[in-house]
Scaffold this motif. Structure first.
Motif, PDB file in Angstrom:
ATOM      1  N   TYR A  50      -8.677  -3.650   4.414  1.00 39.82           N
ATOM      2  CA  TYR A  50      -8.529  -5.082   4.668  1.00 39.82           C
ATOM      3  C   TYR A  50      -9.262  -5.417   5.954  1.00 39.82           C
ATOM      4  O   TYR A  50      -9.248  -4.638   6.916  1.00 39.82           O
ATOM      5  N   ASN A  51      -9.889  -6.591   5.960  1.00 36.71           N
ATOM      6  CA  ASN A  51     -10.589  -7.060   7.148  1.00 36.71           C
ATOM      7  C   ASN A  51     -10.184  -8.510   7.402  1.00 36.71           C
ATOM      8  O   ASN A  51     -10.632  -9.426   6.722  1.00 36.71           O
ATOM      9  N   HIS A 101       6.324  12.500  13.786  1.00 37.19           N
ATOM     10  CA  HIS A 101       5.432  13.588  14.207  1.00 37.19           C
ATOM     11  C   HIS A 101       4.082  13.540  13.478  1.00 37.19           C
ATOM     12  O   HIS A 101       3.439  14.576  13.280  1.00 37.19           O
ATOM     13  N   ILE A 102       3.678  12.350  13.073  1.00 42.22           N
ATOM     14  CA  ILE A 102       2.356  12.144  12.489  1.00 42.22           C
ATOM     15  C   ILE A 102       2.004  10.681  12.665  1.00 42.22           C
ATOM     16  O   ILE A 102       2.887   9.822  12.734  1.00 42.22           O
ATOM     17  N   ARG A 103       0.723  10.395  12.770  1.00 44.75           N
ATOM     18  CA  ARG A 103       0.274   9.025  12.975  1.00 44.75           C
ATOM     19  C   ARG A 103      -0.908   8.730  12.075  1.00 44.75           C
ATOM     20  O   ARG A 103      -1.595   9.645  11.612  1.00 44.75           O
ATOM     21  N   LEU A 104      -1.104   7.445  11.811  1.00 46.30           N
ATOM     22  CA  LEU A 104      -2.277   7.041  11.050  1.00 46.30           C
ATOM     23  C   LEU A 104      -3.526   7.212  11.897  1.00 46.30           C
ATOM     24  O   LEU A 104      -3.467   7.234  13.130  1.00 46.30           O
ATOM     25  N   GLN A 142       0.830  -1.203   0.000  1.00 47.17           N
ATOM     26  CA  GLN A 142       0.000   0.000   0.000  1.00 47.17           C
ATOM     27  C   GLN A 142       0.867   1.255   0.000  1.00 47.17           C
ATOM     28  O   GLN A 142       0.536   2.249  -0.650  1.00 47.17           O
ATOM     29  N   ALA A 143       1.992   1.206   0.724  1.00 48.05           N
ATOM     30  CA  ALA A 143       2.908   2.347   0.705  1.00 48.05           C
ATOM     31  C   ALA A 143       3.579   2.486  -0.659  1.00 48.05           C
ATOM     32  O   ALA A 143       3.791   3.601  -1.147  1.00 48.05           O
ATOM     33  N   VAL A 144       3.904   1.363  -1.293  1.00 43.67           N
ATOM     34  CA  VAL A 144       4.485   1.413  -2.641  1.00 43.67           C
ATOM     35  C   VAL A 144       3.527   2.089  -3.610  1.00 43.67           C
ATOM     36  O   VAL A 144       3.938   2.876  -4.483  1.00 43.67           O
ATOM     37  N   LEU A 145       2.230   1.828  -3.454  1.00 40.80           N
ATOM     38  CA  LEU A 145       1.230   2.407  -4.356  1.00 40.80           C
ATOM     39  C   LEU A 145       1.082   3.914  -4.181  1.00 40.80           C
ATOM     40  O   LEU A 145       0.447   4.571  -5.018  1.00 40.80           O
ATOM     41  N   VAL A 165      -8.136   0.677   7.382  1.00 40.80           N
ATOM     42  CA  VAL A 165      -8.069   1.563   6.222  1.00 40.80           C
ATOM     43  C   VAL A 165      -6.849   2.462   6.455  1.00 40.80           C
ATOM     44  O   VAL A 165      -6.924   3.453   7.174  1.00 40.80           O
ATOM     45  N   PRO A 166      -5.703   2.118   5.890  1.00 40.58           N
ATOM     46  CA  PRO A 166      -4.475   2.859   6.201  1.00 40.58           C
ATOM     47  C   PRO A 166      -4.565   4.352   5.922  1.00 40.58           C
ATOM     48  O   PRO A 166      -4.161   5.165   6.751  1.00 40.58           O
ATOM     49  N   ILE A 167      -5.074   4.718   4.736  1.00 42.57           N
ATOM     50  CA  ILE A 167      -5.131   6.132   4.368  1.00 42.57           C
ATOM     51  C   ILE A 167      -6.517   6.527   3.917  1.00 42.57           C
ATOM     52  O   ILE A 167      -7.145   7.435   4.460  1.00 42.57           O
ATOM     53  N   ASP A 168      -7.033   5.844   2.903  1.00 41.47           N
ATOM     54  CA  ASP A 168      -8.310   6.203   2.307  1.00 41.47           C
ATOM     55  C   ASP A 168      -9.015   4.915   1.887  1.00 41.47           C
ATOM     56  O   ASP A 168      -8.402   4.013   1.318  1.00 41.47           O
ATOM     57  N   LEU A 169     -10.319   4.850   2.153  1.00 42.66           N
ATOM     58  CA  LEU A 169     -11.090   3.660   1.810  1.00 42.66           C
ATOM     59  C   LEU A 169     -11.049   3.382   0.320  1.00 42.66           C
ATOM     60  O   LEU A 169     -11.082   2.224  -0.114  1.00 42.66           O
TER      61      LEU A 169
END
Length: 672
Positions: free
Chosen positions: A531-532, A507-510, A411-414, A522-526
């Motif tokens: 993943y469930n 200095h930032i969190r999910l 997901q970070a690669v994307l 939902v790491p960033i945006d739905l």
């Protein structure tokens, strides 16, 4: 009230006391149980205390100064979110290794070489994580390295173990030298070795680049980055299995902690070019590590090489975090950093489980060579089940934990199209492709490991007569298997526990994940991915149950028996089964010619001879032969020439000392 940092140091002191007492206790019959029972209790308490500090008030930072060490500095210790997370990883691994050793240690033929150093090794790793100045850090690092070296040399009379200990000691010394130079550049001319002073001081671009390279050499050599990995497949199999689990699943994380502490924390905001180096090394390490593992037939060496692959995955996540952080993209940086931390935890769980399983196989059969195993699923059913869970988890298959952390990394690669540098836009997807290749090869590798070891027919009398191991060993493996499942099914809980670390370093969190419905993440945006794990587990369970019921209902009830197909052989014999070498042959032909100079040799008997045909696979470690082998040859040649210096006269020695003094004064003048 005693602070959390003081409690953690108290546990370290207690472990050191147990280490001293073990010298005496080892003579008693119950010494094994007393030492490992004490380390189990101490590590459990330390893990719970660190977990409470992490999730209770992760933003709190506790400091402690002891009047030891350098006279003008003292020994500084610090407990914050980053060290608390790694303390959880180290002490959870230590507690379960101690539980496993309560049973496994009964088979140790030289306990006097293991018991005193085991708690010292745990204490050293804890001290590295708590150190808050360069002197305390390096002293703890060396203590950890020497204690682990003693454990590697516990079985020094076995073939190859003395060489493994020698290579490990050389690489550990090289790593310490690199760390010493890194902290020297960080301290600068002022020479203030406290982490707070280093954190506050400005660092030029050249100094930051040098520190990054030195940390990759120092921490990377202990973690197993290619080409600094050569000691892992030698030292990890040489140590007792519960120590192998600690070295592979835990000690490598201490090295990664050092890299994070310096590069992300002490150096300040990085330049984007730093991420290119880290990403490149991570991608190459992941692919090379799993290819090395696929070529192996020794079960413990296979697991050691697999550790190299997983270290590569972690460094890819850290490289992505550096790239996003350098460009001010907070949320993608937090995602990549969280993925790396999640995989650190996951690898400590499933790699410890797999090394425990390999140790159980070694106790039951006396074998590590998979060519001489097979059929253990019938003789060691509990071990076979938990080893299968570890193999599925490390292969990144849902619903286990390995899938979640690798999915987060992808997901970070994307998110890479957001990066402004075209070099990173092109490079990051290529690294993602290397990760995908490594994941596929990892699945093939552990199909080979599990199939050759536990399935098919026994290929030796030792495998045929194997019996299940003790309850302590099974309990430790079962706990790890359960944790692998829970971390995969409820990843939101883990991600929220990691959020204070991201907040402290980046200095930032999910966003909070446990607040989402149905325990989804939902790491960033739905719209970009979710993943469930719970729904995936339910789907797998329901599908398997329905499939079983359908087969049971639709199949004929009459039992039909017939001989199994033996590939053309009249009688199915173990020699007709797939061996580890034959399983890896297609991959060896694709990659081995270039990377290992692989050659297959087949010797066919002449017509009329009843002698069997013989097959052998020739592999070369090009890194060892072309890098370390040549360095060793150069050092030997130079040492031979310098040996003549022992025969100098007194005037010759005085001239040499004078020339050295002049050279040092010139260097100091240039530096000033």
């Amino acid at each position: 009230m005693i602070s959390a940092a003081a409690l953690q140091l108290g546990y370290v002191g207690a472990l050191l006391a147990v280490s001293v007492l073990a010298v005496v206790l080892v003579r008693w019959r119950i010494g094994n149980a007393l030492v490992y029972g004490a380390t189990l209790l101490l590590c459990s308490a330390a893990a719970l205390g660190a977990l409470r500090a992490l999730i209770g008030d992760g933003a709190a930072v506790e400091r402690l100064v002891l009047p030891i060490g350098l006279p003008w500095l003292g020994a500084h210790f610090r407990l914050d979110a980053l060290s608390a997370f790694f303390l959880v990883v180290i002490n959870l691994g230590g507690a379960l290794a101690s539980l496993y050793a309560l049973g496994y240690g009964r088979h140790e033929h030289a306990p006097q070489r293991v018991l005193p150093f085991f708690p010292a090794f745990l204490a050293g790793m804890n001290m590295v994580l708590l150190a808050d100045d360069a002197f305390s850090y390096l002293l703890s690092w060396e203590f950890m390295s020497l204690a682990s070296w003693a454990l590697v040399m516990a079985h020094h009379r076995q073939s190859g173990n003395a060489q493994a200990g020698y290579v490990y000691l050389v690489m550990a010394s090289f790593g310490t030298l690199a760390l010493l130079l890194a902290f020297g550049f960080l301290a600068g001319p002022a020479g203030d070795y406290g982490f707070d002073a280093i954190r506050a001081a400005p660092h030029s671009g050249a100094a930051a680049t040098l520190v990054l390279v030195l940390m990759l050499l120092g921490a990377g050599s202990k973690a197993g980055l290619v080409p600094l990995h050569v000691w892992l497949p030698l030292a990890h199999p040489a140590a007792p299995s519960h120590v192998s689990a600690l070295m592979s699943g835990v000690m490598t994380k201490v090295a990664i902690y050092g890299f994070i502490r310096v590069v992300f924390d002490l150096l300040g905001r990085p330049d984007w070019t730093a991420s290119v180096v880290v990403l490149s090394l991570g991608g190459v390490t992941a692919v090379m590590g799993i290819l090395y593992a696929l070529m192996e037939r020794d079960l413990k060496r296979l697991l050691a090489y697999s550790t190299i692959e997983n270290v590569g995955i972690i460094f890819v996540g850290l490289g992505l975090a550096l790239a996003f952080q350098a460009n001010g993209q907070g949320l993608p940086a937090a995602l990549a950093f969280t993925a790396a931390l999640f995989h650190i935890l996951n690898h400590s769980l499933f790699k410890s489980l797999l090394f425990f399983g390999a140790g159980a196989v070694l106790v039951a059969t006396g074998e590590r060579n998979m060519d001489r195993l097979g059929g253990l699923i019938h003789r060691m059913p509990a071990t076979s089940i938990v080893f299968l869970i570890g193999a599925v988890a490390i292969s990144a298959l849902p619903p286990f934990n390995g899938f979640v952390s690798e999915w987060l990394t992808f997901q970070a690669v994307l998110q890479s199209p957001q990066l402004p540098q075209w070099g990173l836009k092109i490079m990051v997807p290529a690294i993602g492709g290397m990760l995908a290749l490594a994941a596929a090869l990892a699945a093939a590798c552990f199909v080979k490991a599990y199939g050759a070891s536990f399935l098919s027919r026994p290929r030796s009398p030792a495998a045929e007569s194997a019996q299940e191991v003790d309850r302590f060993s099974i309990a430790a493996m079962a706990i790890l298997a359960l944790l692998c499942l829970l971390a995969g099914v409820f990843p939101g809980l883990v991600m929220d526990a990691l959020a204070p670390v991201s907040a402290e370093i980046l200095h930032i969190r999910l966003a909070g994940q446990t607040e989402l419905p149905w325990l989804s993440i939902v790491p960033i945006d739905l719209r970009k991915g979710s993943y469930n794990g719970l729904l995936v587990l339910a789907f797998i369970a329901i599908s398997a149950t329905l499939g079983f019921l359908a087969i049971l209902r639709l199949s004929p009830h009459a039992v039909r028996r017939a001989p199994a197909w033996g590939c053309g052989f009249a009688e199915p014999v173990p020699q007709a089964q797939y061996s580890p070498d034959s399983f890896a042959q297609p991959i060896r032909r694709v990659f081995g010619t270039l990377l290992f100079r692989a050659r297959d040799h087949v010797t066919m008997p002449p017509p009329g001879s009843v002698a069997p045909a013989k097959f052998s696979a020739e592999l070369h470690d090009l890194v060892w032969e072309n890098l370390y082998g040549r360095i060793a040859a150069i050092i030997e040649a130079v040492s031979t020439r310098l040996n003549n210096m022992q025969l100098l006269s007194i005037r010759g020695y005085l001239s040499l000392v004078f020339a050295t003094l002049v050279a040092l004064l010139v260097v100091i003048a240039i530096w000033a």
